[in-house]
Design an enzyme around this catalytic site. Sequence first.
Site, PDB file in Angstrom:
ATOM      1  N   HIS A 169      57.716  18.595  -6.239  1.00  0.00           N
ATOM      2  CA  HIS A 169      57.356  17.190  -6.464  1.00  0.00           C
ATOM      3  C   HIS A 169      55.985  16.857  -5.877  1.00  0.00           C
ATOM      4  O   HIS A 169      55.695  15.691  -5.636  1.00  0.00           O
ATOM      5  CB  HIS A 169      58.427  16.271  -5.872  1.00  0.00           C
ATOM      6  CG  HIS A 169      59.771  16.490  -6.484  1.00  0.00           C
ATOM      7  ND1 HIS A 169      60.066  16.124  -7.777  1.00  0.00           N
ATOM      8  CD2 HIS A 169      60.879  17.079  -6.003  1.00  0.00           C
ATOM      9  CE1 HIS A 169      61.315  16.467  -8.048  1.00  0.00           C
ATOM     10  NE2 HIS A 169      61.834  17.050  -6.987  1.00  0.00           N
ATOM     11  N   LYS A 215      55.068  23.917  15.477  1.00  0.00           N
ATOM     12  CA  LYS A 215      54.651  24.899  16.499  1.00  0.00           C
ATOM     13  C   LYS A 215      53.275  25.474  16.166  1.00  0.00           C
ATOM     14  O   LYS A 215      52.425  25.612  17.020  1.00  0.00           O
ATOM     15  CB  LYS A 215      55.629  26.048  16.537  1.00  0.00           C
ATOM     16  CG  LYS A 215      56.741  26.240  17.454  1.00  0.00           C
ATOM     17  CD  LYS A 215      56.882  25.708  18.796  1.00  0.00           C
ATOM     18  CE  LYS A 215      56.612  24.256  19.030  1.00  0.00           C
ATOM     19  NZ  LYS A 215      57.706  23.426  19.369  1.00  0.00           N
ATOM     20  N   GLU A 221      50.447  22.784  16.617  1.00  0.00           N
ATOM     21  CA  GLU A 221      50.196  22.419  18.016  1.00  0.00           C
ATOM     22  C   GLU A 221      49.305  23.398  18.751  1.00  0.00           C
ATOM     23  O   GLU A 221      48.438  22.995  19.511  1.00  0.00           O
ATOM     24  CB  GLU A 221      51.527  22.426  18.790  1.00  0.00           C
ATOM     25  CG  GLU A 221      52.357  21.228  18.662  1.00  0.00           C
ATOM     26  CD  GLU A 221      53.590  21.406  19.525  1.00  0.00           C
ATOM     27  OE1 GLU A 221      53.688  20.703  20.529  1.00  0.00           O
ATOM     28  OE2 GLU A 221      54.454  22.251  19.199  1.00  0.00           O
ATOM     29  N   LYS A 224      52.770  17.579  28.126  1.00  0.00           N
ATOM     30  CA  LYS A 224      54.181  17.945  28.028  1.00  0.00           C
ATOM     31  C   LYS A 224      55.105  16.739  27.982  1.00  0.00           C
ATOM     32  O   LYS A 224      56.051  16.706  27.218  1.00  0.00           O
ATOM     33  CB  LYS A 224      54.525  18.820  29.230  1.00  0.00           C
ATOM     34  CG  LYS A 224      55.906  19.413  29.203  1.00  0.00           C
ATOM     35  CD  LYS A 224      55.987  20.551  28.231  1.00  0.00           C
ATOM     36  CE  LYS A 224      57.394  21.052  28.059  1.00  0.00           C
ATOM     37  NZ  LYS A 224      57.520  21.810  26.796  1.00  0.00           N
ATOM     38  N   ASN A 273      49.940   6.946  36.558  1.00  0.00           N
ATOM     39  CA  ASN A 273      50.437   7.525  35.306  1.00  0.00           C
ATOM     40  C   ASN A 273      51.119   6.385  34.560  1.00  0.00           C
ATOM     41  O   ASN A 273      51.913   5.661  35.142  1.00  0.00           O
ATOM     42  CB  ASN A 273      51.430   8.649  35.648  1.00  0.00           C
ATOM     43  CG  ASN A 273      52.148   9.183  34.420  1.00  0.00           C
ATOM     44  OD1 ASN A 273      51.681   9.015  33.288  1.00  0.00           O
ATOM     45  ND2 ASN A 273      53.272   9.845  34.648  1.00  0.00           N
TER      46      ASN A 273
HETATM   47  C1  F6R Z   1      56.454  20.051  20.682  1.00  0.00           C
HETATM   48  C2  F6R Z   1      56.885  19.211  21.767  1.00  0.00           C
HETATM   49  C3  F6R Z   1      56.912  17.747  21.544  1.00  0.00           C
HETATM   50  C4  F6R Z   1      58.122  17.141  22.251  1.00  0.00           C
HETATM   51  C5  F6R Z   1      58.087  15.608  22.159  1.00  0.00           C
HETATM   52  C6  F6R Z   1      59.309  14.989  22.774  1.00  0.00           C
HETATM   53  O1  F6R Z   1      56.442  21.398  21.022  1.00  0.00           O
HETATM   54  O2  F6R Z   1      57.208  19.682  22.816  1.00  0.00           O
HETATM   55  O3  F6R Z   1      56.897  17.425  20.194  1.00  0.00           O
HETATM   56  O4  F6R Z   1      59.284  17.640  21.659  1.00  0.00           O
HETATM   57  O5  F6R Z   1      56.947  15.146  22.808  1.00  0.00           O
HETATM   58  O6  F6R Z   1      59.445  15.372  24.103  1.00  0.00           O
HETATM   59  P1  F6R Z   1      60.817  15.277  24.870  1.00  0.00           P
HETATM   60  O7  F6R Z   1      61.747  16.265  24.245  1.00  0.00           O
HETATM   61  O8  F6R Z   1      60.490  15.603  26.274  1.00  0.00           O
HETATM   62  O9  F6R Z   1      61.312  13.884  24.683  1.00  0.00           O
END
Ligand code: F6R
Length: 616
Positions: free
Chosen positions: A512, A493, A496, A611, A102
């Site tokens: 604008h 939201k 996505e 995520k 990863n």
């Molecule tokens: C949208 C979402 C992403 C995260 C972004 C940052 O629903 O989950 O935009 O907010 O990738 O992630 P973190 O908060 O884990 O740094």
Amino acid sequence: MCGIVGYIGSGNVYDILIKGLHRLEYRGYDSAGIALVNDAGKLAVYKAKGKVHNLEEYCNDKPKEEAVAGIAHTRWATHGEPSDHNAHPHYSEDGNLALVHNGTIENYQLLKDALIEQGCTFKSETDTEVLVQLIEYIKVKNDCSLLDAVRKALHEVVGAYAIAVLEKDNPDTIIAARKSSPLVVGIGDGEFLLASDATPIVEYTKDVVYLKDEEIAILQRGKPIQLVTLENEKAEIDVKKLELSISQLEKGGFPHFMLKEIFEQPKTLLDCIRGRVIDNGKKVMVNGVIDNKLKFIRAKRIVIVACGTSWHAALIGKYLLQDMCKIPVAVEYASEFRYSRPVLDNNDVVIAISQSGETADTLAAVKIARKMGAFVYGISNVVGSSIPRETDSGTYIHVGPEIGVASTKAFTGQVMVLTMLALSVAQLRGTMTDKEITEIAREILTIPEKVDNILKTLNEKVKNMSLIYTYARNFLYLGRGYSYPVALEGALKLKEISYVHAEGYPAAEMKHGPIALIDEEMPSVIIAPKDHLYDKIVNNVQQVKARGGSIIAVVTEGDDLISQIADHVLEVPKVSECLTPIITSIPLQLISYYIAINKGKNVDMPRNLAKSVTVE
Ligand code: F6R
């Protein structure tokens, strides 16, 4: 972003790895693979494009029962398209090693060219295959152990990695290492688990060790865990207890994690507030602030860094801190901040917000800010993740694991922590009276119940309303003041999870430019609670209506002005202006969920997303 699982022990290796992959699937899901080794020295790799269940189908008729150790991976593609041959694990050319990875190896092309010159051939386009070939090349050339070869290879690598390696002739051992990508080892009874986060581990053991950057774990059957650095020096083994339960990782009767997490918010907000708003609202105690009070009292400026949804929470944080603490606040995308040659010194407080605590850009911003002498404060959800470990102090939002890729409960948790943090700093700086602080703090205690009521009263309404808007191809989300970041978050939201184009805008900016887009086919979602900008946004609502656009308005209960103009009205309870973002974002979460469901989208695993974004 990419999930790694490993297991060595007497359990059913294949079953444990597949279950672990399902738990980590939210981190990436374009292909998956597994490597199994048995005592006879047979190292088999099985891979399949698509989700983990495709891999399971592929493995149905494959031999796997005799495995004594294994590693597995679910991928979010960086180098090379999602395909069987780019899926991990990757073999070394001679089939001696299998490796999962990863992160990204930035100098992979250079290393690959050098290996090709030595006669190596490659089957995939990935940077990962370069790493496994490099390890094997070093091992053969120097006739050294796998551990030494891994150490030497990692010295050559520029970039981020969490890896696990399995060796054909050494089925008793898994070697794992990390730098800037997370890896956790679970220590069970005669068994080790290895994973990108603790979710695959929790049902086997609560004892875990979070690897630090440039540490290598040697997991051997029948022996205690060993940790060494890249220089082969012994590293400290710090065993932590997991505070995670299996029920938190399951859907609990909801059709999707996202809906479960939306409905969990009354509880998660309560957990977030607990112990921080005390004495029935008389006091706000954010420990990380109290413990570092001089930093916050003397701060000349606060800079907040974050990405995505967390960046939207940061924008709300700016309004909160400026209003309550009278301190200038700048909000930066972490990815821009890190390369912007920032100007910081020890009079600055930098707040880094990250649900996962692993976002590569935010982590890099934290490191830069600390190097420049700023006091760096983290707001995270995942205990033991990198950002809380790299910051000077911080606060956990305590909303439990967020599995749905689209962030919901973490967003409201972040905003709640920022609200309490701002009140706590205002207390220290004397920028609010005790009475003012107590009034807001008492109101905070009522927010979980108010969110519960919104969910009860609006869920069916939004579900029905969403049918009308399912086929709109563009949306505008508008808000002013505290509602402007809420508009940005509502639009994100929807984008996505339903793949519909949606733009968030400050309502007054609309004239604008974006106003040119408005017609009867482009609905606007307008967030207009009764706050000091209410009269102003009424004008913006009229401007949309005058151009034939339909309007969904989120308003305060009893609103009788916008309610007459809007096509659909979603009422939320009256709260103080600084608390409106938490309240008004709930109906927006439901709108995006139901539109995506109507369109038949996979809301928990939307395409192209993952995520935890551990690559740049
Ligand atoms: C949208 C979402 C992403 C995260 C972004 C940052 O629903 O989950 O935009 O907010 O990738 O992630 P973190 O908060 O884990 O740094």
